[in-house]
Design an enzyme around this catalytic site. Structure first.
Site, PDB file in Angstrom:
ATOM      1  N   LYS A 299      35.511-127.195 -14.328  1.00 42.09           N
ATOM      2  CA  LYS A 299      35.413-126.398 -13.094  1.00 42.09           C
ATOM      3  C   LYS A 299      36.633-125.488 -12.957  1.00 42.09           C
ATOM      4  CE  LYS A 299      32.494-129.877 -10.933  1.00 42.09           C
ATOM      5  NZ  LYS A 299      32.378-131.079 -10.082  1.00 42.09           N
TER       6      LYS A 299
ATOM      7  N   GLN B 154      35.829-134.656  -6.069  1.00 39.56           N
ATOM      8  CA  GLN B 154      35.113-135.136  -7.257  1.00 39.56           C
ATOM      9  C   GLN B 154      34.702-136.599  -7.044  1.00 39.56           C
ATOM     10  OE1 GLN B 154      34.279-133.157  -9.979  1.00 39.56           O
ATOM     11  NE2 GLN B 154      33.045-134.919 -10.566  1.00 39.56           N
TER      12      GLN B 154
ATOM     13  N   ASP C 213      30.210-128.096  -1.953  1.00 33.51           N
ATOM     14  CA  ASP C 213      29.303-129.042  -2.616  1.00 33.51           C
ATOM     15  C   ASP C 213      28.083-129.342  -1.731  1.00 33.51           C
ATOM     16  OD1 ASP C 213      29.751-129.776  -5.217  1.00 33.51           O
ATOM     17  OD2 ASP C 213      31.191-131.358  -4.741  1.00 33.51           O
TER      18      ASP C 213
END
Ligand code: NAD
Length: 285
Positions: free
Chosen positions: A51, A95, A118
């Site tokens: 990422k 994460q 997200d």
């Protein structure tokens, strides 16, 4: 049979994101992404570095907050509060998975919904369910983009989703319902998985079990989307679908690797760009 090339499509999307960011820079906007990485899970580390690299290529400023496995929940909340208030940061990504002592829901609920790239905050989840503009989780959003690119319209189709997590299956269900599909969603307690998958026009699998979907479980000309990622003992990366035997029956299928995976990262970049544009509405035409 058409192979859906997620790698190629994601590269096209990433180029477009980069171009848009170059334009934003002319009005003094550089999108910023903060990533929280807790512990030393090797897969999480790999995803985060992928990422980071993608952000750098696209012109997104990114910062990774690395924290030890033993960190307390309060400390993470403190750091999140600081990032929420940081004006240079447009997007925040935690994460997952987090260590057992951390309440993941509490952490996700603390992210400023306007920076929730997200799409896991209940505010964005609720908006997605209500078919309102929101941040949508990157993996299912990537699948919808693949459908668009390959001229697959889910409207009126029977879709079977296997896997019902908050990250993959549930947002996929809502996106497809909003698009007019009839959706069946299966999980670990489903009695007869084959009875569901074998009547679907589109089968979407995100479980994490190699070989779960065999050729007798899909009908002829089905569209099969494999979200699963499994590392075999040999080191080979495979999905949840027994690709070799299932692919010849399909009208469209995604490979693993090179299918949904690269799309997830491309969608993260798009979501970060969207967050930056939303937060700078006055400067962006
Ligand atoms: P998860 O463990 O949170 O959820 C798994 C889901 O599968 C659950 O709903 C569970 O009930 C269901 N399930 C488990 N065993 C089953 C079985 N035998 N039959 C039917 N359903 C079963 O996992 P997750 O985070 O949603 O990830 C699922 C898979 O997708 C993993 O392989 C993960 O690596 C992959 N993934 C890929 C991407 C990507 O970018 N390609 C992104 C996220 C997750």
């Amino acid at each position: 049979m058409t192979l859906i090339n997620g790698k190629e499509l994601s590269q096209k999307i990433r180029k477009n994101v980069k171009k848009e960011i170059e334009t934003l820079e002319t009005v003094g906007i550089t999108p910023g992404l903060a990533v929280l990485l807790v512990g030393d899970d090797p897969a999480s580390k790999t995803y985060v570095s992928m990422k980071e690299k993608a952000c750098e290529e696209a012109g997104i400023y990114s910062i990774v907050h690395k924290m030890p496995n033993s960190i307390s929940q309060n400390k993470i909340l403190e750091i999140l509060d600081m990032i929420n208030k940081n004006d240079y940061i447009d997007g925040i990504l935690v994460q997952l998975p987090l260590p057992a002592q951390i309440d993941t829901n509490k952490i996700l609920e603390t992210i400023d919904p306007s920076k929730d790239v997200d799409g896991f905050h209940p505010f964005n989840v609720g908006r997605l369910v209500s078919n309102l503009d929101s941040f949508v989780p990157c993996t299912p959003l990537g699948v919808m983009r693949m459908f668009e690119e390959y001229g697959i319209d889910p409207k009126g189709k029977d879709v079977c989703i296997v896997g019902a997590s908050n990250i993959v299956g549930k947002p996929m269900l809502n996106l497809l319902l909003n698009a007019g599909a009839t959706v069946d969603i299966c999980h670990i307690f489903t009695k007869d998985l084959k009875a569901h998958t074998s009547k679907a026009d589109i089968v979407i699998v995100g479980v994490g079990k190699a070989g779960l979907i065999s050729q007798d479980m899909v009908k002829d000309n089905a569209i099969v989307i494999d979200i699963g990622i499994n590392r075999l003992e040999s080191g080979k990366l495979v999905g949840d679908v027994d690709f070799k035997t299932v692919a010849p029956k399909c009208s469209f299928i995604t490979p693993v690797p090179g299918g949904v995976g690269p799309m997830t990262i491309a969608m993260l970049l798009e979501n970060t760009l969207k967050a930056a544009k939303n937060r700078n509405k006055k400067k962006v035409k």
